[in-house]
Design a protein around this motif. Structure first.
Motif, mmCIF file in Angstrom:
data_model
loop_
_atom_site.group_PDB
_atom_site.id
_atom_site.type_symbol
_atom_site.label_atom_id
_atom_site.label_comp_id
_atom_site.label_asym_id
_atom_site.label_seq_id
_atom_site.Cartn_x
_atom_site.Cartn_y
_atom_site.Cartn_z
ATOM 1 N N SER A 225 0.741 -1.198 0.077
ATOM 2 C CA SER A 225 0.300 0.008 0.023
ATOM 3 C C SER A 225 0.839 1.291 -0.016
ATOM 4 O O SER A 225 0.453 2.440 -0.271
ATOM 5 N N PHE A 226 2.234 1.266 0.393
ATOM 6 C CA PHE A 226 3.009 2.192 0.198
ATOM 7 C C PHE A 226 3.186 2.697 -1.331
ATOM 8 O O PHE A 226 3.163 3.963 -1.575
ATOM 9 N N TYR A 227 3.444 1.927 -2.184
ATOM 10 C CA TYR A 227 3.796 2.170 -3.374
ATOM 11 C C TYR A 227 2.855 1.378 -4.365
ATOM 12 O O TYR A 227 3.633 0.455 -5.087
ATOM 13 N N PRO A 228 1.672 1.246 -4.550
ATOM 14 C CA PRO A 228 0.541 0.751 -5.355
ATOM 15 C C PRO A 228 1.046 0.905 -6.504
ATOM 16 O O PRO A 228 0.887 -0.175 -7.622
ATOM 17 N N LYS A 229 1.621 1.895 -7.176
ATOM 18 C CA LYS A 229 1.978 2.010 -8.589
ATOM 19 C C LYS A 229 3.096 1.412 -8.825
ATOM 20 O O LYS A 229 3.355 0.803 -9.939
ATOM 21 N N ASP A 230 4.275 1.293 -8.144
ATOM 22 C CA ASP A 230 5.301 0.739 -8.438
ATOM 23 C C ASP A 230 5.153 -0.909 -8.557
ATOM 24 O O ASP A 230 5.630 -1.581 -9.719
ATOM 25 N N PHE A 231 4.070 -1.424 -8.056
ATOM 26 C CA PHE A 231 3.449 -2.806 -8.124
ATOM 27 C C PHE A 231 2.797 -3.042 -9.467
ATOM 28 O O PHE A 231 2.119 -3.944 -9.778
ATOM 29 N N GLU A 232 2.458 -2.136 -10.284
ATOM 30 C CA GLU A 232 1.806 -2.295 -11.606
ATOM 31 C C GLU A 232 2.618 -2.058 -12.542
ATOM 32 O O GLU A 232 2.480 -1.580 -13.896
ATOM 33 N N LYS A 233 3.827 -2.218 -12.426
ATOM 34 C CA LYS A 233 4.989 -2.261 -13.544
ATOM 35 C C LYS A 233 6.000 -3.492 -13.337
ATOM 36 O O LYS A 233 5.996 -4.287 -12.421
ATOM 37 N N ASN A 234 7.151 -3.273 -14.027
ATOM 38 C CA ASN A 234 8.099 -4.170 -13.953
ATOM 39 C C ASN A 234 7.487 -5.623 -14.268
ATOM 40 O O ASN A 234 7.791 -6.608 -13.542
ATOM 41 N N GLY A 235 6.598 -5.773 -15.341
ATOM 42 C CA GLY A 235 6.070 -7.232 -15.683
ATOM 43 C C GLY A 235 4.814 -7.306 -14.785
ATOM 44 O O GLY A 235 4.256 -8.411 -15.026
ATOM 45 N N SER A 236 4.471 -6.697 -13.901
ATOM 46 C CA SER A 236 3.247 -6.803 -13.108
ATOM 47 C C SER A 236 2.202 -5.809 -13.690
ATOM 48 O O SER A 236 2.521 -4.751 -13.959
ATOM 49 N N THR A 237 0.924 -6.280 -13.454
ATOM 50 C CA THR A 237 0.132 -5.254 -13.776
ATOM 51 C C THR A 237 -1.170 -4.817 -12.582
ATOM 52 O O THR A 237 -1.811 -3.924 -12.883
ATOM 53 N N SER A 238 -0.623 -5.548 -11.421
ATOM 54 C CA SER A 238 -1.483 -5.199 -10.219
ATOM 55 C C SER A 238 -0.716 -5.756 -9.056
ATOM 56 O O SER A 238 0.252 -6.257 -9.209
ATOM 57 N N ILE A 239 -1.143 -5.226 -7.994
ATOM 58 C CA ILE A 239 -0.560 -5.717 -6.639
ATOM 59 C C ILE A 239 -0.728 -7.287 -6.621
ATOM 60 O O ILE A 239 0.322 -7.958 -6.389
ATOM 61 N N GLN A 240 -1.851 -7.804 -6.970
ATOM 62 C CA GLN A 240 -2.304 -9.024 -6.956
ATOM 63 C C GLN A 240 -1.252 -9.992 -7.878
ATOM 64 O O GLN A 240 -0.997 -10.881 -7.662
ATOM 65 N N ASP A 241 -1.097 -9.286 -9.163
ATOM 66 C CA ASP A 241 -0.140 -10.068 -10.152
ATOM 67 C C ASP A 241 1.174 -9.994 -9.751
ATOM 68 O O ASP A 241 1.857 -11.079 -9.773
ATOM 69 N N ALA A 242 1.649 -9.002 -8.891
ATOM 70 C CA ALA A 242 2.986 -9.010 -8.435
ATOM 71 C C ALA A 242 3.193 -9.827 -7.288
ATOM 72 O O ALA A 242 4.254 -10.647 -7.274
ATOM 73 N N VAL A 243 2.098 -10.016 -6.269
ATOM 74 C CA VAL A 243 2.227 -11.117 -5.241
ATOM 75 C C VAL A 243 2.304 -12.632 -6.013
ATOM 76 O O VAL A 243 3.067 -13.353 -5.568
ATOM 77 N N ASN A 244 1.616 -12.801 -6.886
ATOM 78 C CA ASN A 244 1.549 -14.136 -7.577
ATOM 79 C C ASN A 244 2.534 -14.223 -8.383
ATOM 80 O O ASN A 244 2.911 -15.672 -8.657
ATOM 81 N N ARG A 245 3.756 -13.305 -8.546
ATOM 82 C CA ARG A 245 4.749 -13.794 -9.378
ATOM 83 C C ARG A 245 5.599 -14.810 -8.408
ATOM 84 O O ARG A 245 6.294 -15.505 -9.155
ATOM 85 N N TYR A 246 5.637 -14.689 -7.153
ATOM 86 C CA TYR A 246 6.480 -15.597 -6.413
ATOM 87 C C TYR A 246 5.758 -16.408 -5.313
ATOM 88 O O TYR A 246 6.337 -17.091 -4.657
ATOM 89 N N ALA A 247 4.183 -16.116 -5.349
ATOM 90 C CA ALA A 247 3.452 -16.635 -4.320
ATOM 91 C C ALA A 247 3.393 -18.129 -4.584
ATOM 92 O O ALA A 247 3.100 -18.596 -5.657
ATOM 93 N N LYS A 248 3.415 -19.064 -3.405
ATOM 94 C CA LYS A 248 3.263 -20.544 -3.513
ATOM 95 C C LYS A 248 1.812 -20.712 -3.642
ATOM 96 O O LYS A 248 1.301 -21.488 -4.250
#
Length: 269
Positions: A225-248
């Motif tokens: 929540s500190f940087y929501p926009k940061d987690f919508e880039k670098n290959g991610s489209t959303s916070i959920q997408d960024a989490v799922n990049r490495y989530a088991k």
């Protein structure tokens, strides 16, 4: 910062960074809108082995720090930090070499700031309450290349401006329990991408940092929540997408997110 958490500080910064204009009286904030790129003309690749040795000696596998031991070994830490200050990244160095330098600089200078004041209960106790003016992250105690910088300079004006990689938020450690683990090794250019991936896996799958169940309503680290926009880039489209990049345990792409309260207690063994 006593009554104002860094959570509020980061939200305020995000607002400022997207606002585009600032009142004349907001001069304390203006600096964080201006990118920095400190470099040298040297072709030398800095050896981070001294920092690596300190991390292996004083940090456990959970990222908890023996600050008392580090305080007693402060000469070694200060010597490494002087080497950083005398050897800015070479202008023509690969991006990964520069990124490793700045990640190590942020973390090592944070540790130095703690042990200079140790014993301390929280890094927030080491600064004032004027956001982006006199908090601990705004203190220009970092000498690099003949100039002085703040932790906010390194994070916001250098790393976030130069490196379009949201995984840096899994690597920058602000000496608090809710921060990512302080890695037991220094970042090095040749392996920094692998190290960032490992930091991401460790942070996302740590139940103390993120509760990924139920998949439709996970409770995540406040870092997202500190940087929501940061987690919508670098290959991610959303916070959920960024989490799922490495989530088991994957969360739903449209999951309703809530965030854990940030624990600013010192990350001390």
């Amino acid at each position: 910062m006593h009554s104002i958490s860094r959570f509020a500080s980061r939200l305020a910064l995000g607002t400022l960074l997207t606002a585009g204009t600032l009142a004349a009286s907001s001069c304390g904030y203006v600096g964080y809108l201006i990118p920095l790129n400190p470099t040298s003309n040297s072709g030398r690749t800095l050896d981070h082995s001294a920092w690596d040795g300190l991390l292996k000696k004083y940090v456990d596998d959970q990222g908890m720090v023996n600050y008392k031991g580090l305080q007693q070994d402060s000469a070694a830490l200060n010597a490494y930090l002087k080497t950083l200050g005398d050897n800015l990244p070479a202008k023509k160095s690969p991006a990964d070499e520069k990124l490793a330098y700045w990640l190590n600089a942020y973390n090592a200078f944070t540790v130095q700031r703690i042990i200079r004041a140790y014993p301390v209960k929280s890094i927030k106790d080491l600064g004032g309450d004027k956001i982006f003016v006199n908090t601990v992250w705004d203190q220009d105690f970092i000498p690099l290349g003949g100039k002085r910088y703040t932790l906010n300079d390194i994070e916001h004006r250098i790393i976030r401006k130069q490196f379009d990689d949201n995984r840096i938020h899994y690597a920058l450690v602000c000496a608090a329990m809710s921060c990512p683990r302080l890695r037991q090794e220094a970042y090095v250019g040749a392996r920094v991408q692998e190290q960032l991936a490992d930091q991401g896996r460790n942070f996302i799958n740590n139940p103390q940092k993120n509760d990924l169940t139920p998949a439709d309503k996970p409770t995540l680290s406040a870092i997202y929540s500190f940087y929501p926009k940061d987690f919508e880039k670098n290959g991610s489209t959303s916070i959920q997408d960024a989490v799922n990049r490495y989530a088991k345990q994957k969360i739903y792409p449209n999951a309703k997110l809530s965030y854990k309260e940030y624990n600013w207690s010192l990350n001390e063994q």
